[in-house]
Design an enzyme around this catalytic site. Structure first.
Site, PDB file in Angstrom:
ATOM      1  CB  ILE A  97      -1.061   0.099   1.441  1.00 18.51           C
ATOM      2  CG1 ILE A  97      -1.596   1.193   1.155  1.00 18.51           C
ATOM      3  CG2 ILE A  97      -0.764  -0.511   2.432  1.00 18.51           C
ATOM      4  CD1 ILE A  97      -2.824   0.936   1.997  1.00 18.51           C
ATOM      5  CB  SER A  98       0.995   4.050  -2.082  1.00 19.42           C
ATOM      6  OG  SER A  98       1.405   3.285  -3.497  1.00 19.42           O
ATOM      7  CD  GLN A  99       5.932   8.537   1.952  1.00 19.02           C
ATOM      8  OE1 GLN A  99       6.390   8.339   0.878  1.00 19.02           O
ATOM      9  NE2 GLN A  99       6.149   9.316   2.585  1.00 19.02           N
TER      10      GLN A  99
END
Length: 254
Positions: A97-99
């Site tokens: 899951i992206s930053q």
């Protein structure tokens, strides 16, 4: 030389984050404080990268959306304590899951508006789709890993994001049956900008995509199709994303 040093520092920040949220366990109602801390961290990141982004802060609609979306509901159970750290987290199958900072600036640069129809390539956990769904009329999202796509579809429905339509398939070719789109966001790195995605942009629309070699530093690129149909690109920031995968065959089925 000064600019090179700045970009190097920015890359470290993008990849690691400064993680001001605490790691103590708690009930869902207690996540509000952690989400507020995450937002303050994002605000600092945006301010630090204002030269590259062309703005010193997020627009209110984007910030309010980040304050609302329950990221802790879209990560694996063993990652919930870290859900509001400003960093990417593993979600299984070699994906992340992206930053939150990256989700924030990709959403900001896309400039989504109420009434828009947006395409996302790489559903992953469903977090970026949820953020977009809070703003636009309809999100079309494609995930190549069936297990992730099915899990994200279930989680998004459980959270009430019924304006997200998800399919399993190779996102390289986009979703021609639903095109053209007011915006496209690609959450995996491609070696080049996929022509089918550019073709699916409306005049006046934008696409944000990381471009570069797999497992190396890439560039976050903003693609714009103007009202006359001319396409231009702008490199924004160095980033590192998981690669866009697939045989790039025919688009997947719903």
């Amino acid at each position: 030389m000064g600019h090179t040093l700045l970009v190097t520092c920015l890359l470290i920040m993008v990849l690691t984050g400064s993680s001001v949220a605490t790691a103590t366990a708690g009930e869902p109602g207690e996540f509000a404080g952690r989400r507020a801390a995450m937002l303050r961290d994002i605000d600092r990141n945006v301010s630090d990268t204002r030269r590259e982004l062309g703005r010193a802060k997020l627009r209110p609609s984007v910030r309010e959306t980040l304050a609302k979306v329950p990221r802790h509901e879209l990560v694996p159970d063993d990652m919930r304590r870290r859900a509001y750290f400003n960093e990417p987290l593993p979600i299984g199958y070699g994906q992340t899951i992206s930053q939150p900072y990256i989700v924030a600036i990709m959403t900001e640069l896309l400039d989504p508006q109420p009434g828009d129809r947006v395409l996302e390539i790489g559903t992953g956990s469903g977090y970026q789709a949820a953020v977009l769904a809070e703003i636009v009329d309809k999100v079309y999202s494609i995930e190549i890993i069936p297990e992730l796509g099915k899990r994200a579809k279930k989680d998004l429905a459980r959270l009430g994001y019924h304006n997200v339509e998800l399919r399993i398939g190779d996102g390289y070719y986009g979703w021609p049956q639903a095109a053209p789109f007011d915006g496209i966001v690609v959450t995996a790195a491609a070696s080049h900008v996929p022509p089918p995605l550019v073709d699916q942009l409306k005049p006046g629309a934008r696409m944000i995509i990381p471009v570069g070699r797999s497992f190396f530093v890439q560039q976050l690129v903003l693609i714009t199709r103007d009202e006359q149909g001319q396409v231009s690109s702008e490199m924004i920031l160095p980033v590192r994303f998981v690669p866009l995968t697939g045989g790039h065959g025919s688009p997947g089925e719903p």
